[in-house]
Enzyme design. Structure first.
Site, PDB file in Angstrom:
ATOM      1  CG  HIS A  10      25.516  15.441 -41.343  1.00  0.00           C
ATOM      2  ND1 HIS A  10      24.333  16.059 -41.685  1.00  0.00           N
ATOM      3  CD2 HIS A  10      25.193  14.476 -40.458  1.00  0.00           C
ATOM      4  CE1 HIS A  10      23.337  15.497 -41.021  1.00  0.00           C
ATOM      5  NE2 HIS A  10      23.829  14.532 -40.272  1.00  0.00           N
TER       6      HIS A  10
ATOM      7  CB  CYS B 160      36.315  21.833 -43.506  1.00  0.00           C
ATOM      8  SG  CYS B 160      37.899  21.828 -44.375  1.00  0.00           S
TER       9      CYS B 160
ATOM     10  CD  GLU C 138      24.802  28.544 -41.774  1.00  0.00           C
ATOM     11  OE1 GLU C 138      23.716  27.955 -41.941  1.00  0.00           O
ATOM     12  OE2 GLU C 138      25.244  28.836 -40.648  1.00  0.00           O
TER      13      GLU C 138
ATOM     14  NE  ARG D 129      35.633  25.542 -44.236  1.00  0.00           N
ATOM     15  CZ  ARG D 129      34.436  25.352 -44.761  1.00  0.00           C
ATOM     16  NH1 ARG D 129      33.392  26.018 -44.281  1.00  0.00           N
ATOM     17  NH2 ARG D 129      34.259  24.507 -45.757  1.00  0.00           N
TER      18      ARG D 129
ATOM     19  CD  GLN E 257      42.508  21.649 -50.433  1.00  0.00           C
ATOM     20  OE1 GLN E 257      42.265  22.814 -50.735  1.00  0.00           O
ATOM     21  NE2 GLN E 257      42.688  20.706 -51.333  1.00  0.00           N
TER      22      GLN E 257
ATOM     23  CB  ILE F 181      37.543  25.163 -28.178  1.00  0.00           C
ATOM     24  CG1 ILE F 181      38.488  24.029 -28.516  1.00  0.00           C
ATOM     25  CG2 ILE F 181      38.057  26.017 -27.055  1.00  0.00           C
ATOM     26  CD1 ILE F 181      39.777  24.498 -29.160  1.00  0.00           C
ATOM     27  CB  SER F 182      35.553  25.010 -23.036  1.00  0.00           C
ATOM     28  OG  SER F 182      34.434  25.847 -23.180  1.00  0.00           O
TER      29      SER F 182
END
Length: 146
Positions: free
Chosen positions: A53, A86, A46, A92, A90, A69-70
């Site tokens: 970003h 992330c 979140e 994720r 470290q 993932i696919s």
């Protein structure tokens, strides 16, 4: 002695498909991040919504990464380099990068992905070093904001 030449080549092909993960700094990534062959994969959950970003990054939250993932592989079929991050890169980011490597090794198909990288110090390091941050609400981010 019972091994056929076919099994030798099959085993060699499997070994050649094994991928490694490397690290990239924000300074190294900045001039590259808008290249069409590179995808930046943001696996934050979140906090992406309120922290901003990297412009043009794709969002695949770590909490649901395995389920999507696919879709990610399909979405980056024209990319040869994926950069995961992330908040700090470290836990994720590296975990999701490793999950992708395992997925690709299991599938044994050529996706065109040659480089899997992790952004050192993650998004927090990117932002702290003065790199551009996008705060748009577009999904996916088109990258026009920075």
């Amino acid at each position: 002695m019972g091994r056929s030449i076919f099994s030798f080549f099959t085993k060699k092909k499997k070994m050649a498909m094994a991928r490694s993960i490397s690290y990239i700094t924000s300074t190294q990534l900045l001039p590259l991040h808008r290249r069409p062959n590179i995808a930046i994969i943001d696996v934050r959950d979140e906090e992406r919504n309120y922290d901003g970003h990297i412009a043009g990054s794709l969002h695949y939250a770590s909490g649901s990464f395995d389920d999507k993932i696919s879709h990610l592989v399909q979405n980056v079929k024209d990319k040869d380099t994926l950069v995961f991050h992330c908040a700090l890169s470290q836990v994720r980011g590296p975990t999701c990068a490793r999950r992708l490597v395992n997925y690709l090794d299991e599938k044994k198909e050529d996706t065109g992905i040659k480089n899997i990288m992790i952004l050192e110090r993650g998004f927090n390091g990117w932002e702290a070093s003065g790199k551009p941050v996008c705060r748009c609400a577009e999904v996916p981010c088109k990258g026009d904001c920075a």
